[in-house]
Design an enzyme around this catalytic site. Structure first.
Site, PDB file in Angstrom:
ATOM      1  N   HIS A 199       0.826  -1.208   0.000  1.00  0.00           N
ATOM      2  CA  HIS A 199       0.000   0.000   0.000  1.00  0.00           C
ATOM      3  C   HIS A 199       0.866   1.265   0.000  1.00  0.00           C
ATOM      4  CE1 HIS A 199      -3.678   2.332   1.108  1.00  0.00           C
ATOM      5  NE2 HIS A 199      -2.775   3.136   1.657  1.00  0.00           N
ATOM      6  N   GLU A 200       1.794   1.353   0.933  1.00  0.00           N
ATOM      7  CA  GLU A 200       2.609   2.577   1.028  1.00  0.00           C
ATOM      8  C   GLU A 200       3.514   2.728  -0.198  1.00  0.00           C
ATOM      9  OE1 GLU A 200       1.677   4.740   2.970  1.00  0.00           O
ATOM     10  OE2 GLU A 200       0.610   3.565   4.476  1.00  0.00           O
ATOM     11  N   HIS A 227       1.653   4.215  -3.044  1.00  0.00           N
ATOM     12  CA  HIS A 227       1.587   5.685  -3.044  1.00  0.00           C
ATOM     13  C   HIS A 227       2.849   6.285  -3.670  1.00  0.00           C
ATOM     14  CE1 HIS A 227      -2.110   6.156  -0.912  1.00  0.00           C
ATOM     15  NE2 HIS A 227      -1.676   5.699   0.248  1.00  0.00           N
ATOM     16  N   CYS A 283      -6.059  -3.957  -7.472  1.00  0.00           N
ATOM     17  CA  CYS A 283      -7.166  -4.297  -8.352  1.00  0.00           C
ATOM     18  C   CYS A 283      -6.718  -3.976  -9.798  1.00  0.00           C
ATOM     19  CB  CYS A 283      -8.425  -3.502  -7.980  1.00  0.00           C
ATOM     20  SG  CYS A 283      -8.332  -1.748  -8.380  1.00  0.00           S
ATOM     21  N   CYS A 299      -6.102  -0.211 -10.467  1.00  0.00           N
ATOM     22  CA  CYS A 299      -4.876   0.322  -9.861  1.00  0.00           C
ATOM     23  C   CYS A 299      -3.647  -0.237 -10.577  1.00  0.00           C
ATOM     24  CB  CYS A 299      -4.820   0.000  -8.369  1.00  0.00           C
ATOM     25  SG  CYS A 299      -5.949   1.000  -7.402  1.00  0.00           S
ATOM     26  N   HIS A 307      -5.822   6.423  -3.050  1.00  0.00           N
ATOM     27  CA  HIS A 307      -6.654   5.425  -2.392  1.00  0.00           C
ATOM     28  C   HIS A 307      -7.734   4.941  -3.348  1.00  0.00           C
ATOM     29  CE1 HIS A 307      -5.274   6.791   1.811  1.00  0.00           C
ATOM     30  NE2 HIS A 307      -4.566   5.783   1.371  1.00  0.00           N
ATOM     31  N   CYS A 308      -8.083   3.671  -3.196  1.00  0.00           N
ATOM     32  CA  CYS A 308      -9.006   3.019  -4.128  1.00  0.00           C
ATOM     33  C   CYS A 308     -10.324   2.728  -3.406  1.00  0.00           C
ATOM     34  CB  CYS A 308      -8.362   1.717  -4.609  1.00  0.00           C
ATOM     35  SG  CYS A 308      -9.384   0.788  -5.739  1.00  0.00           S
TER      36      CYS A 308
HETATM   37 ZN   LIG Z   1      -2.774   5.169   1.941  1.00  0.00          ZN
HETATM   38 ZN   LIG Z   2      -7.612  -0.460  -6.628  1.00  0.00          ZN
END
Ligand SMILES: [Zn+2]
Ligand SMILES: [Zn+2]
Length: 172
Positions: A128-129, A132, A163, A166, A138-139
């Site tokens: 996640h990080e 970015h 996903c 993304c 954010h999704c």
């Molecule tokens: Zn985040």
């Molecule tokens: Zn996503």
């Protein structure tokens, strides 16, 4: 190249596995850096927590090859202004990001240690990080790794992968 940076006292047992899993997501080699001492000034006494932004500032002082990413991994309770705590922090498109294992460990919630659950959370927050840093926002898809985790339940619910939308936006 993605550098994994241990910060403070931290077990590195899972670092090799994490490196392999991140290579798989981002198609970049991972290398483990020498541990960085946790600087005293990132600690906020009245909150008994550590300021994530200041850790990012400290990481940004490291001179590393252009184009790399750095994932700092620490084991202290992080916060960010306006939030009681954060699992990690990154600025959009920056080189550096940080995750904390503190609230990912089942033991924090008074539960029995479970390596598999612990590691799966670490992987999700790390992806996640880093996402970015590769300019992903954010999704809305709660299953996507880029979904914002407001709580551990959110982290446990989401997958450790992007996903399709993304994945398509990932700017490697
Ligand atoms: Zn985040
Ligand atoms: Zn996503």
């Amino acid at each position: 190249m993605i550098y994994l940076l241990p910060i403070g006292k931290i077990s590195q047992t899972f670092f090799n596995k994490l490196g392999k899993d991140l290579k798989n997501r981002f198609d970049k080699d991972c290398q483990i850096l020498e541990p960085l001492d946790l600087p005293g000034y990132v600690y906020t006494l009245d909150r008994e927590q550590y300021q994530a932004g200041k850790i990012l500032d400290r990481i940004s002082e490291l001179e590393l090859p252009i184009g790399c990413k750095v994932l700092g991994i620490c084991d202290v309770d992080l916060y960010s202004s306006g939030l009681n705590f954060v699992f990690g922090q990154a600025e959009m498109g920056d080189r550096d990001c940080v995750v904390s294992l503190f609230r990912l460990n089942p033991k924090f919630y008074g539960q029995k240690f479970n390596e598999q659950i612990f590691y799966s959370r670490i992987l999700k927050e790390a992806v996640h990080e880093l996402g970015h840093t590769f300019r992903l926002h954010h999704c809305p898809d709660a299953k996507c790794v880029m979904h914002f985790s407001n709580s551990l339940e959110d982290t446990d619910y989401k997958e450790n992968e992007f996903c399709e939308k993304c994945k398509g936006k990932l700017n490697l």
